[in-house]
Design an enzyme around this catalytic site. Structure first.
Site, short mmCIF file in Angstrom:
data_model
loop_
_atom_site.label_atom_id
_atom_site.label_comp_id
_atom_site.label_asym_id
_atom_site.label_seq_id
_atom_site.Cartn_x
_atom_site.Cartn_y
_atom_site.Cartn_z
N ASN A 122 0.83 -1.20 0.00
CA ASN A 122 0.00 0.00 0.00
C ASN A 122 0.87 1.25 0.00
OD1 ASN A 122 -0.49 1.95 2.50
ND2 ASN A 122 0.18 -0.04 3.33
N PHE A 135 -1.83 7.99 4.33
CA PHE A 135 -2.60 8.55 5.46
C PHE A 135 -3.86 9.29 4.97
CE2 PHE A 135 1.38 9.15 8.41
CZ PHE A 135 1.45 7.78 8.57
N SER A 170 5.60 4.92 8.71
CA SER A 170 5.01 4.64 7.41
C SER A 170 5.96 5.10 6.31
CB SER A 170 3.67 5.37 7.25
OG SER A 170 3.22 5.29 5.90
N ASN A 194 5.05 5.98 3.36
CA ASN A 194 4.26 6.65 2.34
C ASN A 194 4.06 8.14 2.56
OD1 ASN A 194 3.84 4.15 1.00
ND2 ASN A 194 2.31 3.63 2.53
N THR A 195 4.68 8.70 3.60
CA THR A 195 4.70 10.15 3.80
C THR A 195 6.15 10.59 3.74
OG1 THR A 195 2.69 10.16 5.16
CG2 THR A 195 4.21 12.02 5.42
N LYS A 254 5.35 3.50 17.07
CA LYS A 254 5.36 2.40 16.10
C LYS A 254 6.56 2.55 15.19
CE LYS A 254 2.31 -0.17 12.99
NZ LYS A 254 0.92 -0.29 12.51
N ASN A 300 5.81 -1.79 11.55
CA ASN A 300 5.03 -1.28 10.43
C ASN A 300 5.39 -2.07 9.17
OD1 ASN A 300 3.42 0.52 8.83
ND2 ASN A 300 3.91 2.19 10.24
#
Length: 370
Positions: A116, A120, A182, A184-185, A222, A251
């Site tokens: 993915n 967010f 994450s 993805n940021t 996390k 994660n």
């Protein structure tokens, strides 16, 4: 039956659309009194031998839903109905944001994995806080709130953005999670470096204490599975130093090599975080390393590649008081949590341990003694 349905229906659908469809059905079932009662009786049996105390909270069991499934706190009762002992909502950001452009969710069916790059996507801290405040719970469950950085906020202003979410959400959280892992940021994982993480966690802790004066909201961080071992140790030491309540390991991963992936190379090459079965070994290794470092001083939460009861049991033996799942739920369906509960109860009964608490970290301690 579910696996046949998955092959015939869900597997043919766009993964994100399939997620929203399943989400709607779960929410609908939880709104119908008779249906939700029967569903909970079948899917969420309460086994007294699995009762768990963690983070100063009492839970029906150790197995919960990881953040990412219910980003906006709209299906807490539905997920409790399906047997999850705690529900971690989010990731929620200070400001609402649409996330990354579609297509951004991919199934690696041959590997029982997902990739993915959602980014967010959520309604923002104010909207989610309002929803939690107005919630009338049907099922008693523990609700964790996972917070992250708004994409457009510069890294230098990250702490203020996390504080904004904390001030909005801490009063509605049984526990709070700072997500700095994450992929993805942009720039988010840089915040895992202890020189950045220390002031960030300190600011969130102070904001939570300032916002909620009637109780202490447990605070966790996390982390990513891609941290080098020495960085895992550094985060562990920092968590103890700051008096954090827990660490969630781990994660998603940006790694693709040495995971034995069988899916089409073009699919494997999609950018984003990989979750599911291929993450199992590294997540377990990070968890074991954390427990060897911190012992029982803080609560560890094991997540990543938890497909079945044996995986959950191995997490407990490695040092996890709580265990979470997400990706395997997509492949296993509504009986996922029930199977894990029943399997954990069977393993506990066959073990030398009287309680789950006695089993936590037993294997890691044994290896350390050799």
């Amino acid at each position: 039956m579910y696996k046949l349905f998955f092959r015939l229906a869900f597997q043919r659908m766009d993964p994100e659309q399939a997620h929203y469809a399943a989400f709607r059905w779960i929410r609908l079932a939880a709104r119908i009194p008779v249906l939700r009662t029967f569903a909970a009786a079948a899917l969420a049996p309460r086994l007294k031998e699995l009762r768990t105390e963690a983070l100063g909270l009492r839970m029906h069991g150790p197995f919960g839903l990881a953040a990412g499934f219910d980003k906006n706190a709209v299906a807490i009762d539905g997920m409790a109905m399906l047997g999850f002992d705690h529900i971690e909502i989010g990731t929620v950001t200070g400001e609402p944001q649409p996330g990354n452009p579609k297509k951004r969710l991919f199934r690696l069916v041959a590997d029982r994995a997902l990739i993915n790059r959602m980014g967010f996507n959520n309604e923002g801290s104010a909207a989610v806080a309002a929803r939690l405040a107005s919630r009338n719970p049907v099922f008693r469950t523990t609700v964790g709130v996972n917070i992250g950085k708004t994409k457009v906020v510069p890294e230098a202003e990250a702490a203020a953005d996390y504080v904004k979410s904390t001030e909005a959400l801490a009063g509605h959280a049984d526990y709070l999670v700072v997500n700095v892992s994450s992929p993805n940021t942009p720039g988010l994982r840089d915040l895992q470096a202890t020189e950045s993480l220390r002031p960030l966690l300190t600011a969130v802790r102070e904001a939570a204490d300032r916002t909620v004066t009637t109780r202490r909201v447990p605070l966790l961080v996390k982390i990513a599975p891609d941290l080098a071992d020495e960085d895992v140790d550094a985060v562990a030491d920092l968590a103890v130093e700051l008096g954090l309540d827990g660490i969630i390991a781990t994660n998603t991963t940006i790694a693709r090599e040495d995971l034995g992936l069988k899916s089409d190379p073009a699919l494997v090459g999609e950018t984003g975080g990989l979750s599911g079965a291929p993450l199992k070994e590294r997540s377990l290794a990070v968890l074991s390393r954390l427990y060897a470092r911190v012992g029982d001083r803080i609560t560890l939460v094991g997540v990543g590649g938890v497909e079945n009861a044996e995986d959950a049991w191995q997490r407990i033996l490695a040092g996890a008081t709580l265990v979470q799942g997400y990706s395997a739920f997509i492949y296993e369906g509504p009986f996922y949590a029930r199977a894990i509960h029943q399997g954990l109860a069977a393993r506990l009964a066959a073990s030398p341990y009287a309680t789950l608490a006695e089993a936590v970290g037993a294997e890691t301690r044994k290896k350390a003694a050799l």
